[in-house]
Design a protein around this motif. Structure first.
Motif, PDB file in Angstrom:
ATOM      1  N   GLU A 202       9.431 -97.032 -10.638  1.00  0.00           N
ATOM      2  CA  GLU A 202       9.564 -97.989 -11.543  1.00  0.00           C
ATOM      3  C   GLU A 202      10.429 -97.098 -12.687  1.00  0.00           C
ATOM      4  O   GLU A 202      10.302 -96.052 -13.028  1.00  0.00           O
ATOM      5  CB  GLU A 202       8.494 -98.594 -12.387  1.00  0.00           C
ATOM      6  CG  GLU A 202       7.494 -99.205 -11.380  1.00  0.00           C
ATOM      7  CD  GLU A 202       6.615-100.067 -12.153  1.00  0.00           C
ATOM      8  OE1 GLU A 202       6.213 -99.606 -13.510  1.00  0.00           O
ATOM      9  OE2 GLU A 202       5.871-100.772 -11.583  1.00  0.00           O
ATOM     10  N   LEU A 203      11.671 -97.758 -13.050  1.00  0.00           N
ATOM     11  CA  LEU A 203      12.400 -97.447 -14.368  1.00  0.00           C
ATOM     12  C   LEU A 203      12.302 -98.110 -15.350  1.00  0.00           C
ATOM     13  O   LEU A 203      12.518 -99.306 -15.270  1.00  0.00           O
ATOM     14  CB  LEU A 203      13.741 -97.204 -13.957  1.00  0.00           C
ATOM     15  CG  LEU A 203      14.892 -96.768 -15.130  1.00  0.00           C
ATOM     16  CD1 LEU A 203      14.548 -95.334 -15.248  1.00  0.00           C
ATOM     17  CD2 LEU A 203      16.159 -96.845 -14.485  1.00  0.00           C
ATOM     18  N   ARG A 204      11.752 -97.772 -16.579  1.00  0.00           N
ATOM     19  CA  ARG A 204      11.604 -98.666 -17.799  1.00  0.00           C
ATOM     20  C   ARG A 204      12.343 -98.177 -18.773  1.00  0.00           C
ATOM     21  O   ARG A 204      12.577 -97.009 -19.089  1.00  0.00           O
ATOM     22  CB  ARG A 204       9.996 -98.669 -18.065  1.00  0.00           C
ATOM     23  CG  ARG A 204       9.076 -99.502 -16.961  1.00  0.00           C
ATOM     24  CD  ARG A 204       7.802 -99.544 -17.297  1.00  0.00           C
ATOM     25  NE  ARG A 204       6.953-100.208 -16.058  1.00  0.00           N
ATOM     26  CZ  ARG A 204       6.697-101.495 -16.132  1.00  0.00           C
ATOM     27  NH1 ARG A 204       7.233-102.164 -17.263  1.00  0.00           N
ATOM     28  NH2 ARG A 204       6.369-102.079 -15.275  1.00  0.00           N
ATOM     29  N   ASP A 205      12.759 -98.979 -19.794  1.00  0.00           N
ATOM     30  CA  ASP A 205      13.347 -98.670 -21.175  1.00  0.00           C
ATOM     31  C   ASP A 205      12.410 -98.092 -22.092  1.00  0.00           C
ATOM     32  O   ASP A 205      11.193 -98.427 -21.856  1.00  0.00           O
ATOM     33  CB  ASP A 205      14.366 -99.842 -21.650  1.00  0.00           C
ATOM     34  CG  ASP A 205      13.653-101.045 -21.923  1.00  0.00           C
ATOM     35  OD1 ASP A 205      12.410-100.866 -22.346  1.00  0.00           O
ATOM     36  OD2 ASP A 205      14.327-101.971 -22.235  1.00  0.00           O
ATOM     37  N   GLY A 206      12.656 -97.916 -23.243  1.00  0.00           N
ATOM     38  CA  GLY A 206      11.957 -97.381 -24.305  1.00  0.00           C
ATOM     39  C   GLY A 206      10.916 -98.329 -24.887  1.00  0.00           C
ATOM     40  O   GLY A 206      10.208 -97.865 -25.487  1.00  0.00           O
TER      41      GLY A 206
ATOM     42  N   ASN B 229      10.213-102.220 -20.836  1.00  0.00           N
ATOM     43  CA  ASN B 229      10.769-103.355 -19.942  1.00  0.00           C
ATOM     44  C   ASN B 229      11.214-102.740 -18.622  1.00  0.00           C
ATOM     45  O   ASN B 229      11.768-101.674 -18.632  1.00  0.00           O
ATOM     46  CB  ASN B 229      11.921-103.963 -20.612  1.00  0.00           C
ATOM     47  CG  ASN B 229      11.635-104.689 -21.943  1.00  0.00           C
ATOM     48  OD1 ASN B 229      10.706-105.321 -22.070  1.00  0.00           O
ATOM     49  ND2 ASN B 229      12.304-104.276 -23.059  1.00  0.00           N
TER      50      ASN B 229
ATOM     51  N   LEU C 148      13.267-102.070 -15.572  1.00  0.00           N
ATOM     52  CA  LEU C 148      14.654-102.016 -15.371  1.00  0.00           C
ATOM     53  C   LEU C 148      15.028-102.117 -14.121  1.00  0.00           C
ATOM     54  O   LEU C 148      16.228-102.743 -13.468  1.00  0.00           O
ATOM     55  CB  LEU C 148      15.221-100.780 -15.810  1.00  0.00           C
ATOM     56  CG  LEU C 148      15.318-100.840 -17.579  1.00  0.00           C
ATOM     57  CD1 LEU C 148      16.133 -99.471 -17.987  1.00  0.00           C
ATOM     58  CD2 LEU C 148      15.888-102.098 -18.342  1.00  0.00           C
TER      59      LEU C 148
ATOM     60  N   LEU D 153      22.866 -95.796 -17.455  1.00  0.00           N
ATOM     61  CA  LEU D 153      21.897 -95.820 -18.656  1.00  0.00           C
ATOM     62  C   LEU D 153      22.758 -95.764 -19.851  1.00  0.00           C
ATOM     63  O   LEU D 153      23.557 -94.533 -19.769  1.00  0.00           O
ATOM     64  CB  LEU D 153      20.691 -95.033 -18.375  1.00  0.00           C
ATOM     65  CG  LEU D 153      19.816 -95.090 -17.413  1.00  0.00           C
ATOM     66  CD1 LEU D 153      18.600 -94.106 -16.989  1.00  0.00           C
ATOM     67  CD2 LEU D 153      19.333 -96.792 -17.434  1.00  0.00           C
TER      68      LEU D 153
ATOM     69  N   ASN E 103      15.536 -93.949 -24.865  1.00  0.00           N
ATOM     70  CA  ASN E 103      14.469 -93.129 -24.189  1.00  0.00           C
ATOM     71  C   ASN E 103      14.257 -94.144 -22.776  1.00  0.00           C
ATOM     72  O   ASN E 103      14.237 -95.269 -22.935  1.00  0.00           O
ATOM     73  CB  ASN E 103      13.255 -92.988 -24.891  1.00  0.00           C
ATOM     74  CG  ASN E 103      13.225 -92.168 -26.205  1.00  0.00           C
ATOM     75  OD1 ASN E 103      14.008 -91.275 -25.993  1.00  0.00           O
ATOM     76  ND2 ASN E 103      13.068 -92.591 -27.294  1.00  0.00           N
ATOM     77  N   TYR E 104      13.868 -93.448 -21.785  1.00  0.00           N
ATOM     78  CA  TYR E 104      13.652 -94.195 -20.409  1.00  0.00           C
ATOM     79  C   TYR E 104      12.488 -93.177 -19.966  1.00  0.00           C
ATOM     80  O   TYR E 104      11.964 -92.173 -20.083  1.00  0.00           O
ATOM     81  CB  TYR E 104      14.396 -93.907 -19.371  1.00  0.00           C
ATOM     82  CG  TYR E 104      15.815 -94.723 -19.925  1.00  0.00           C
ATOM     83  CD1 TYR E 104      16.193 -96.110 -19.763  1.00  0.00           C
ATOM     84  CD2 TYR E 104      16.703 -93.824 -20.679  1.00  0.00           C
ATOM     85  CE1 TYR E 104      17.119 -96.719 -20.275  1.00  0.00           C
ATOM     86  CE2 TYR E 104      17.828 -94.728 -21.232  1.00  0.00           C
ATOM     87  CZ  TYR E 104      18.103 -95.942 -21.168  1.00  0.00           C
ATOM     88  OH  TYR E 104      19.202 -96.704 -21.679  1.00  0.00           O
ATOM     89  N   THR E 105      11.470 -94.328 -19.200  1.00  0.00           N
ATOM     90  CA  THR E 105      10.250 -93.663 -18.377  1.00  0.00           C
ATOM     91  C   THR E 105      10.629 -93.841 -16.836  1.00  0.00           C
ATOM     92  O   THR E 105      10.688 -95.018 -16.616  1.00  0.00           O
ATOM     93  CB  THR E 105       9.123 -94.301 -18.985  1.00  0.00           C
ATOM     94  OG1 THR E 105       9.006 -93.943 -20.313  1.00  0.00           O
ATOM     95  CG2 THR E 105       7.875 -93.835 -18.367  1.00  0.00           C
ATOM     96  N   ALA E 106       9.954 -92.864 -15.900  1.00  0.00           N
ATOM     97  CA  ALA E 106      10.069 -93.167 -14.788  1.00  0.00           C
ATOM     98  C   ALA E 106       8.676 -93.043 -14.420  1.00  0.00           C
ATOM     99  O   ALA E 106       7.927 -92.111 -14.711  1.00  0.00           O
ATOM    100  CB  ALA E 106      10.740 -92.039 -13.874  1.00  0.00           C
TER     101      ALA E 106
END
Length: 77
Positions: free
Chosen positions: A6-10, A13, A15, A49, A53-56
């Motif tokens: 999963e790729l999520r924004d700061g 959410n 993405l 992007l 900040n992003y989270t995997a």
């Protein structure tokens, strides 16, 4: 088991999500990167992007667990 990526924004959410790159809607983008995963069942996401900040997040299918390696590549020349 094959992982889900999963790729999520700061703000947290979602993405993008993938659990099988060879059957995803991004097959052509992943192949064009010239570095697709070796196993067609692995997870991969291509995303453009902006700053921030992003989270995997990597998790097992159906809540299973295991060990994973996440790699991030800047594909811009």
């Amino acid at each position: 088991r094959i992982p889900v990526l999963e790729l999520r924004d700061g703000s947290g959410n979602l993405l993008a999500v993938n659990d099988d790159w060879a059957n995803s809607s991004q097959v052509s983008e992943i192949l064009a990167s010239t570095i697709p995963p070796v196993n067609s069942l692995e997870s991969a996401i291509v995303a453009t992007l902006g700053g921030g900040n992003y989270t995997a997040i990597v998790r097992g299918v159906d809540g299973t667990s295991g060990v994973a390696l996440v790699e991030v590549f800047d594909l811009d020349p």
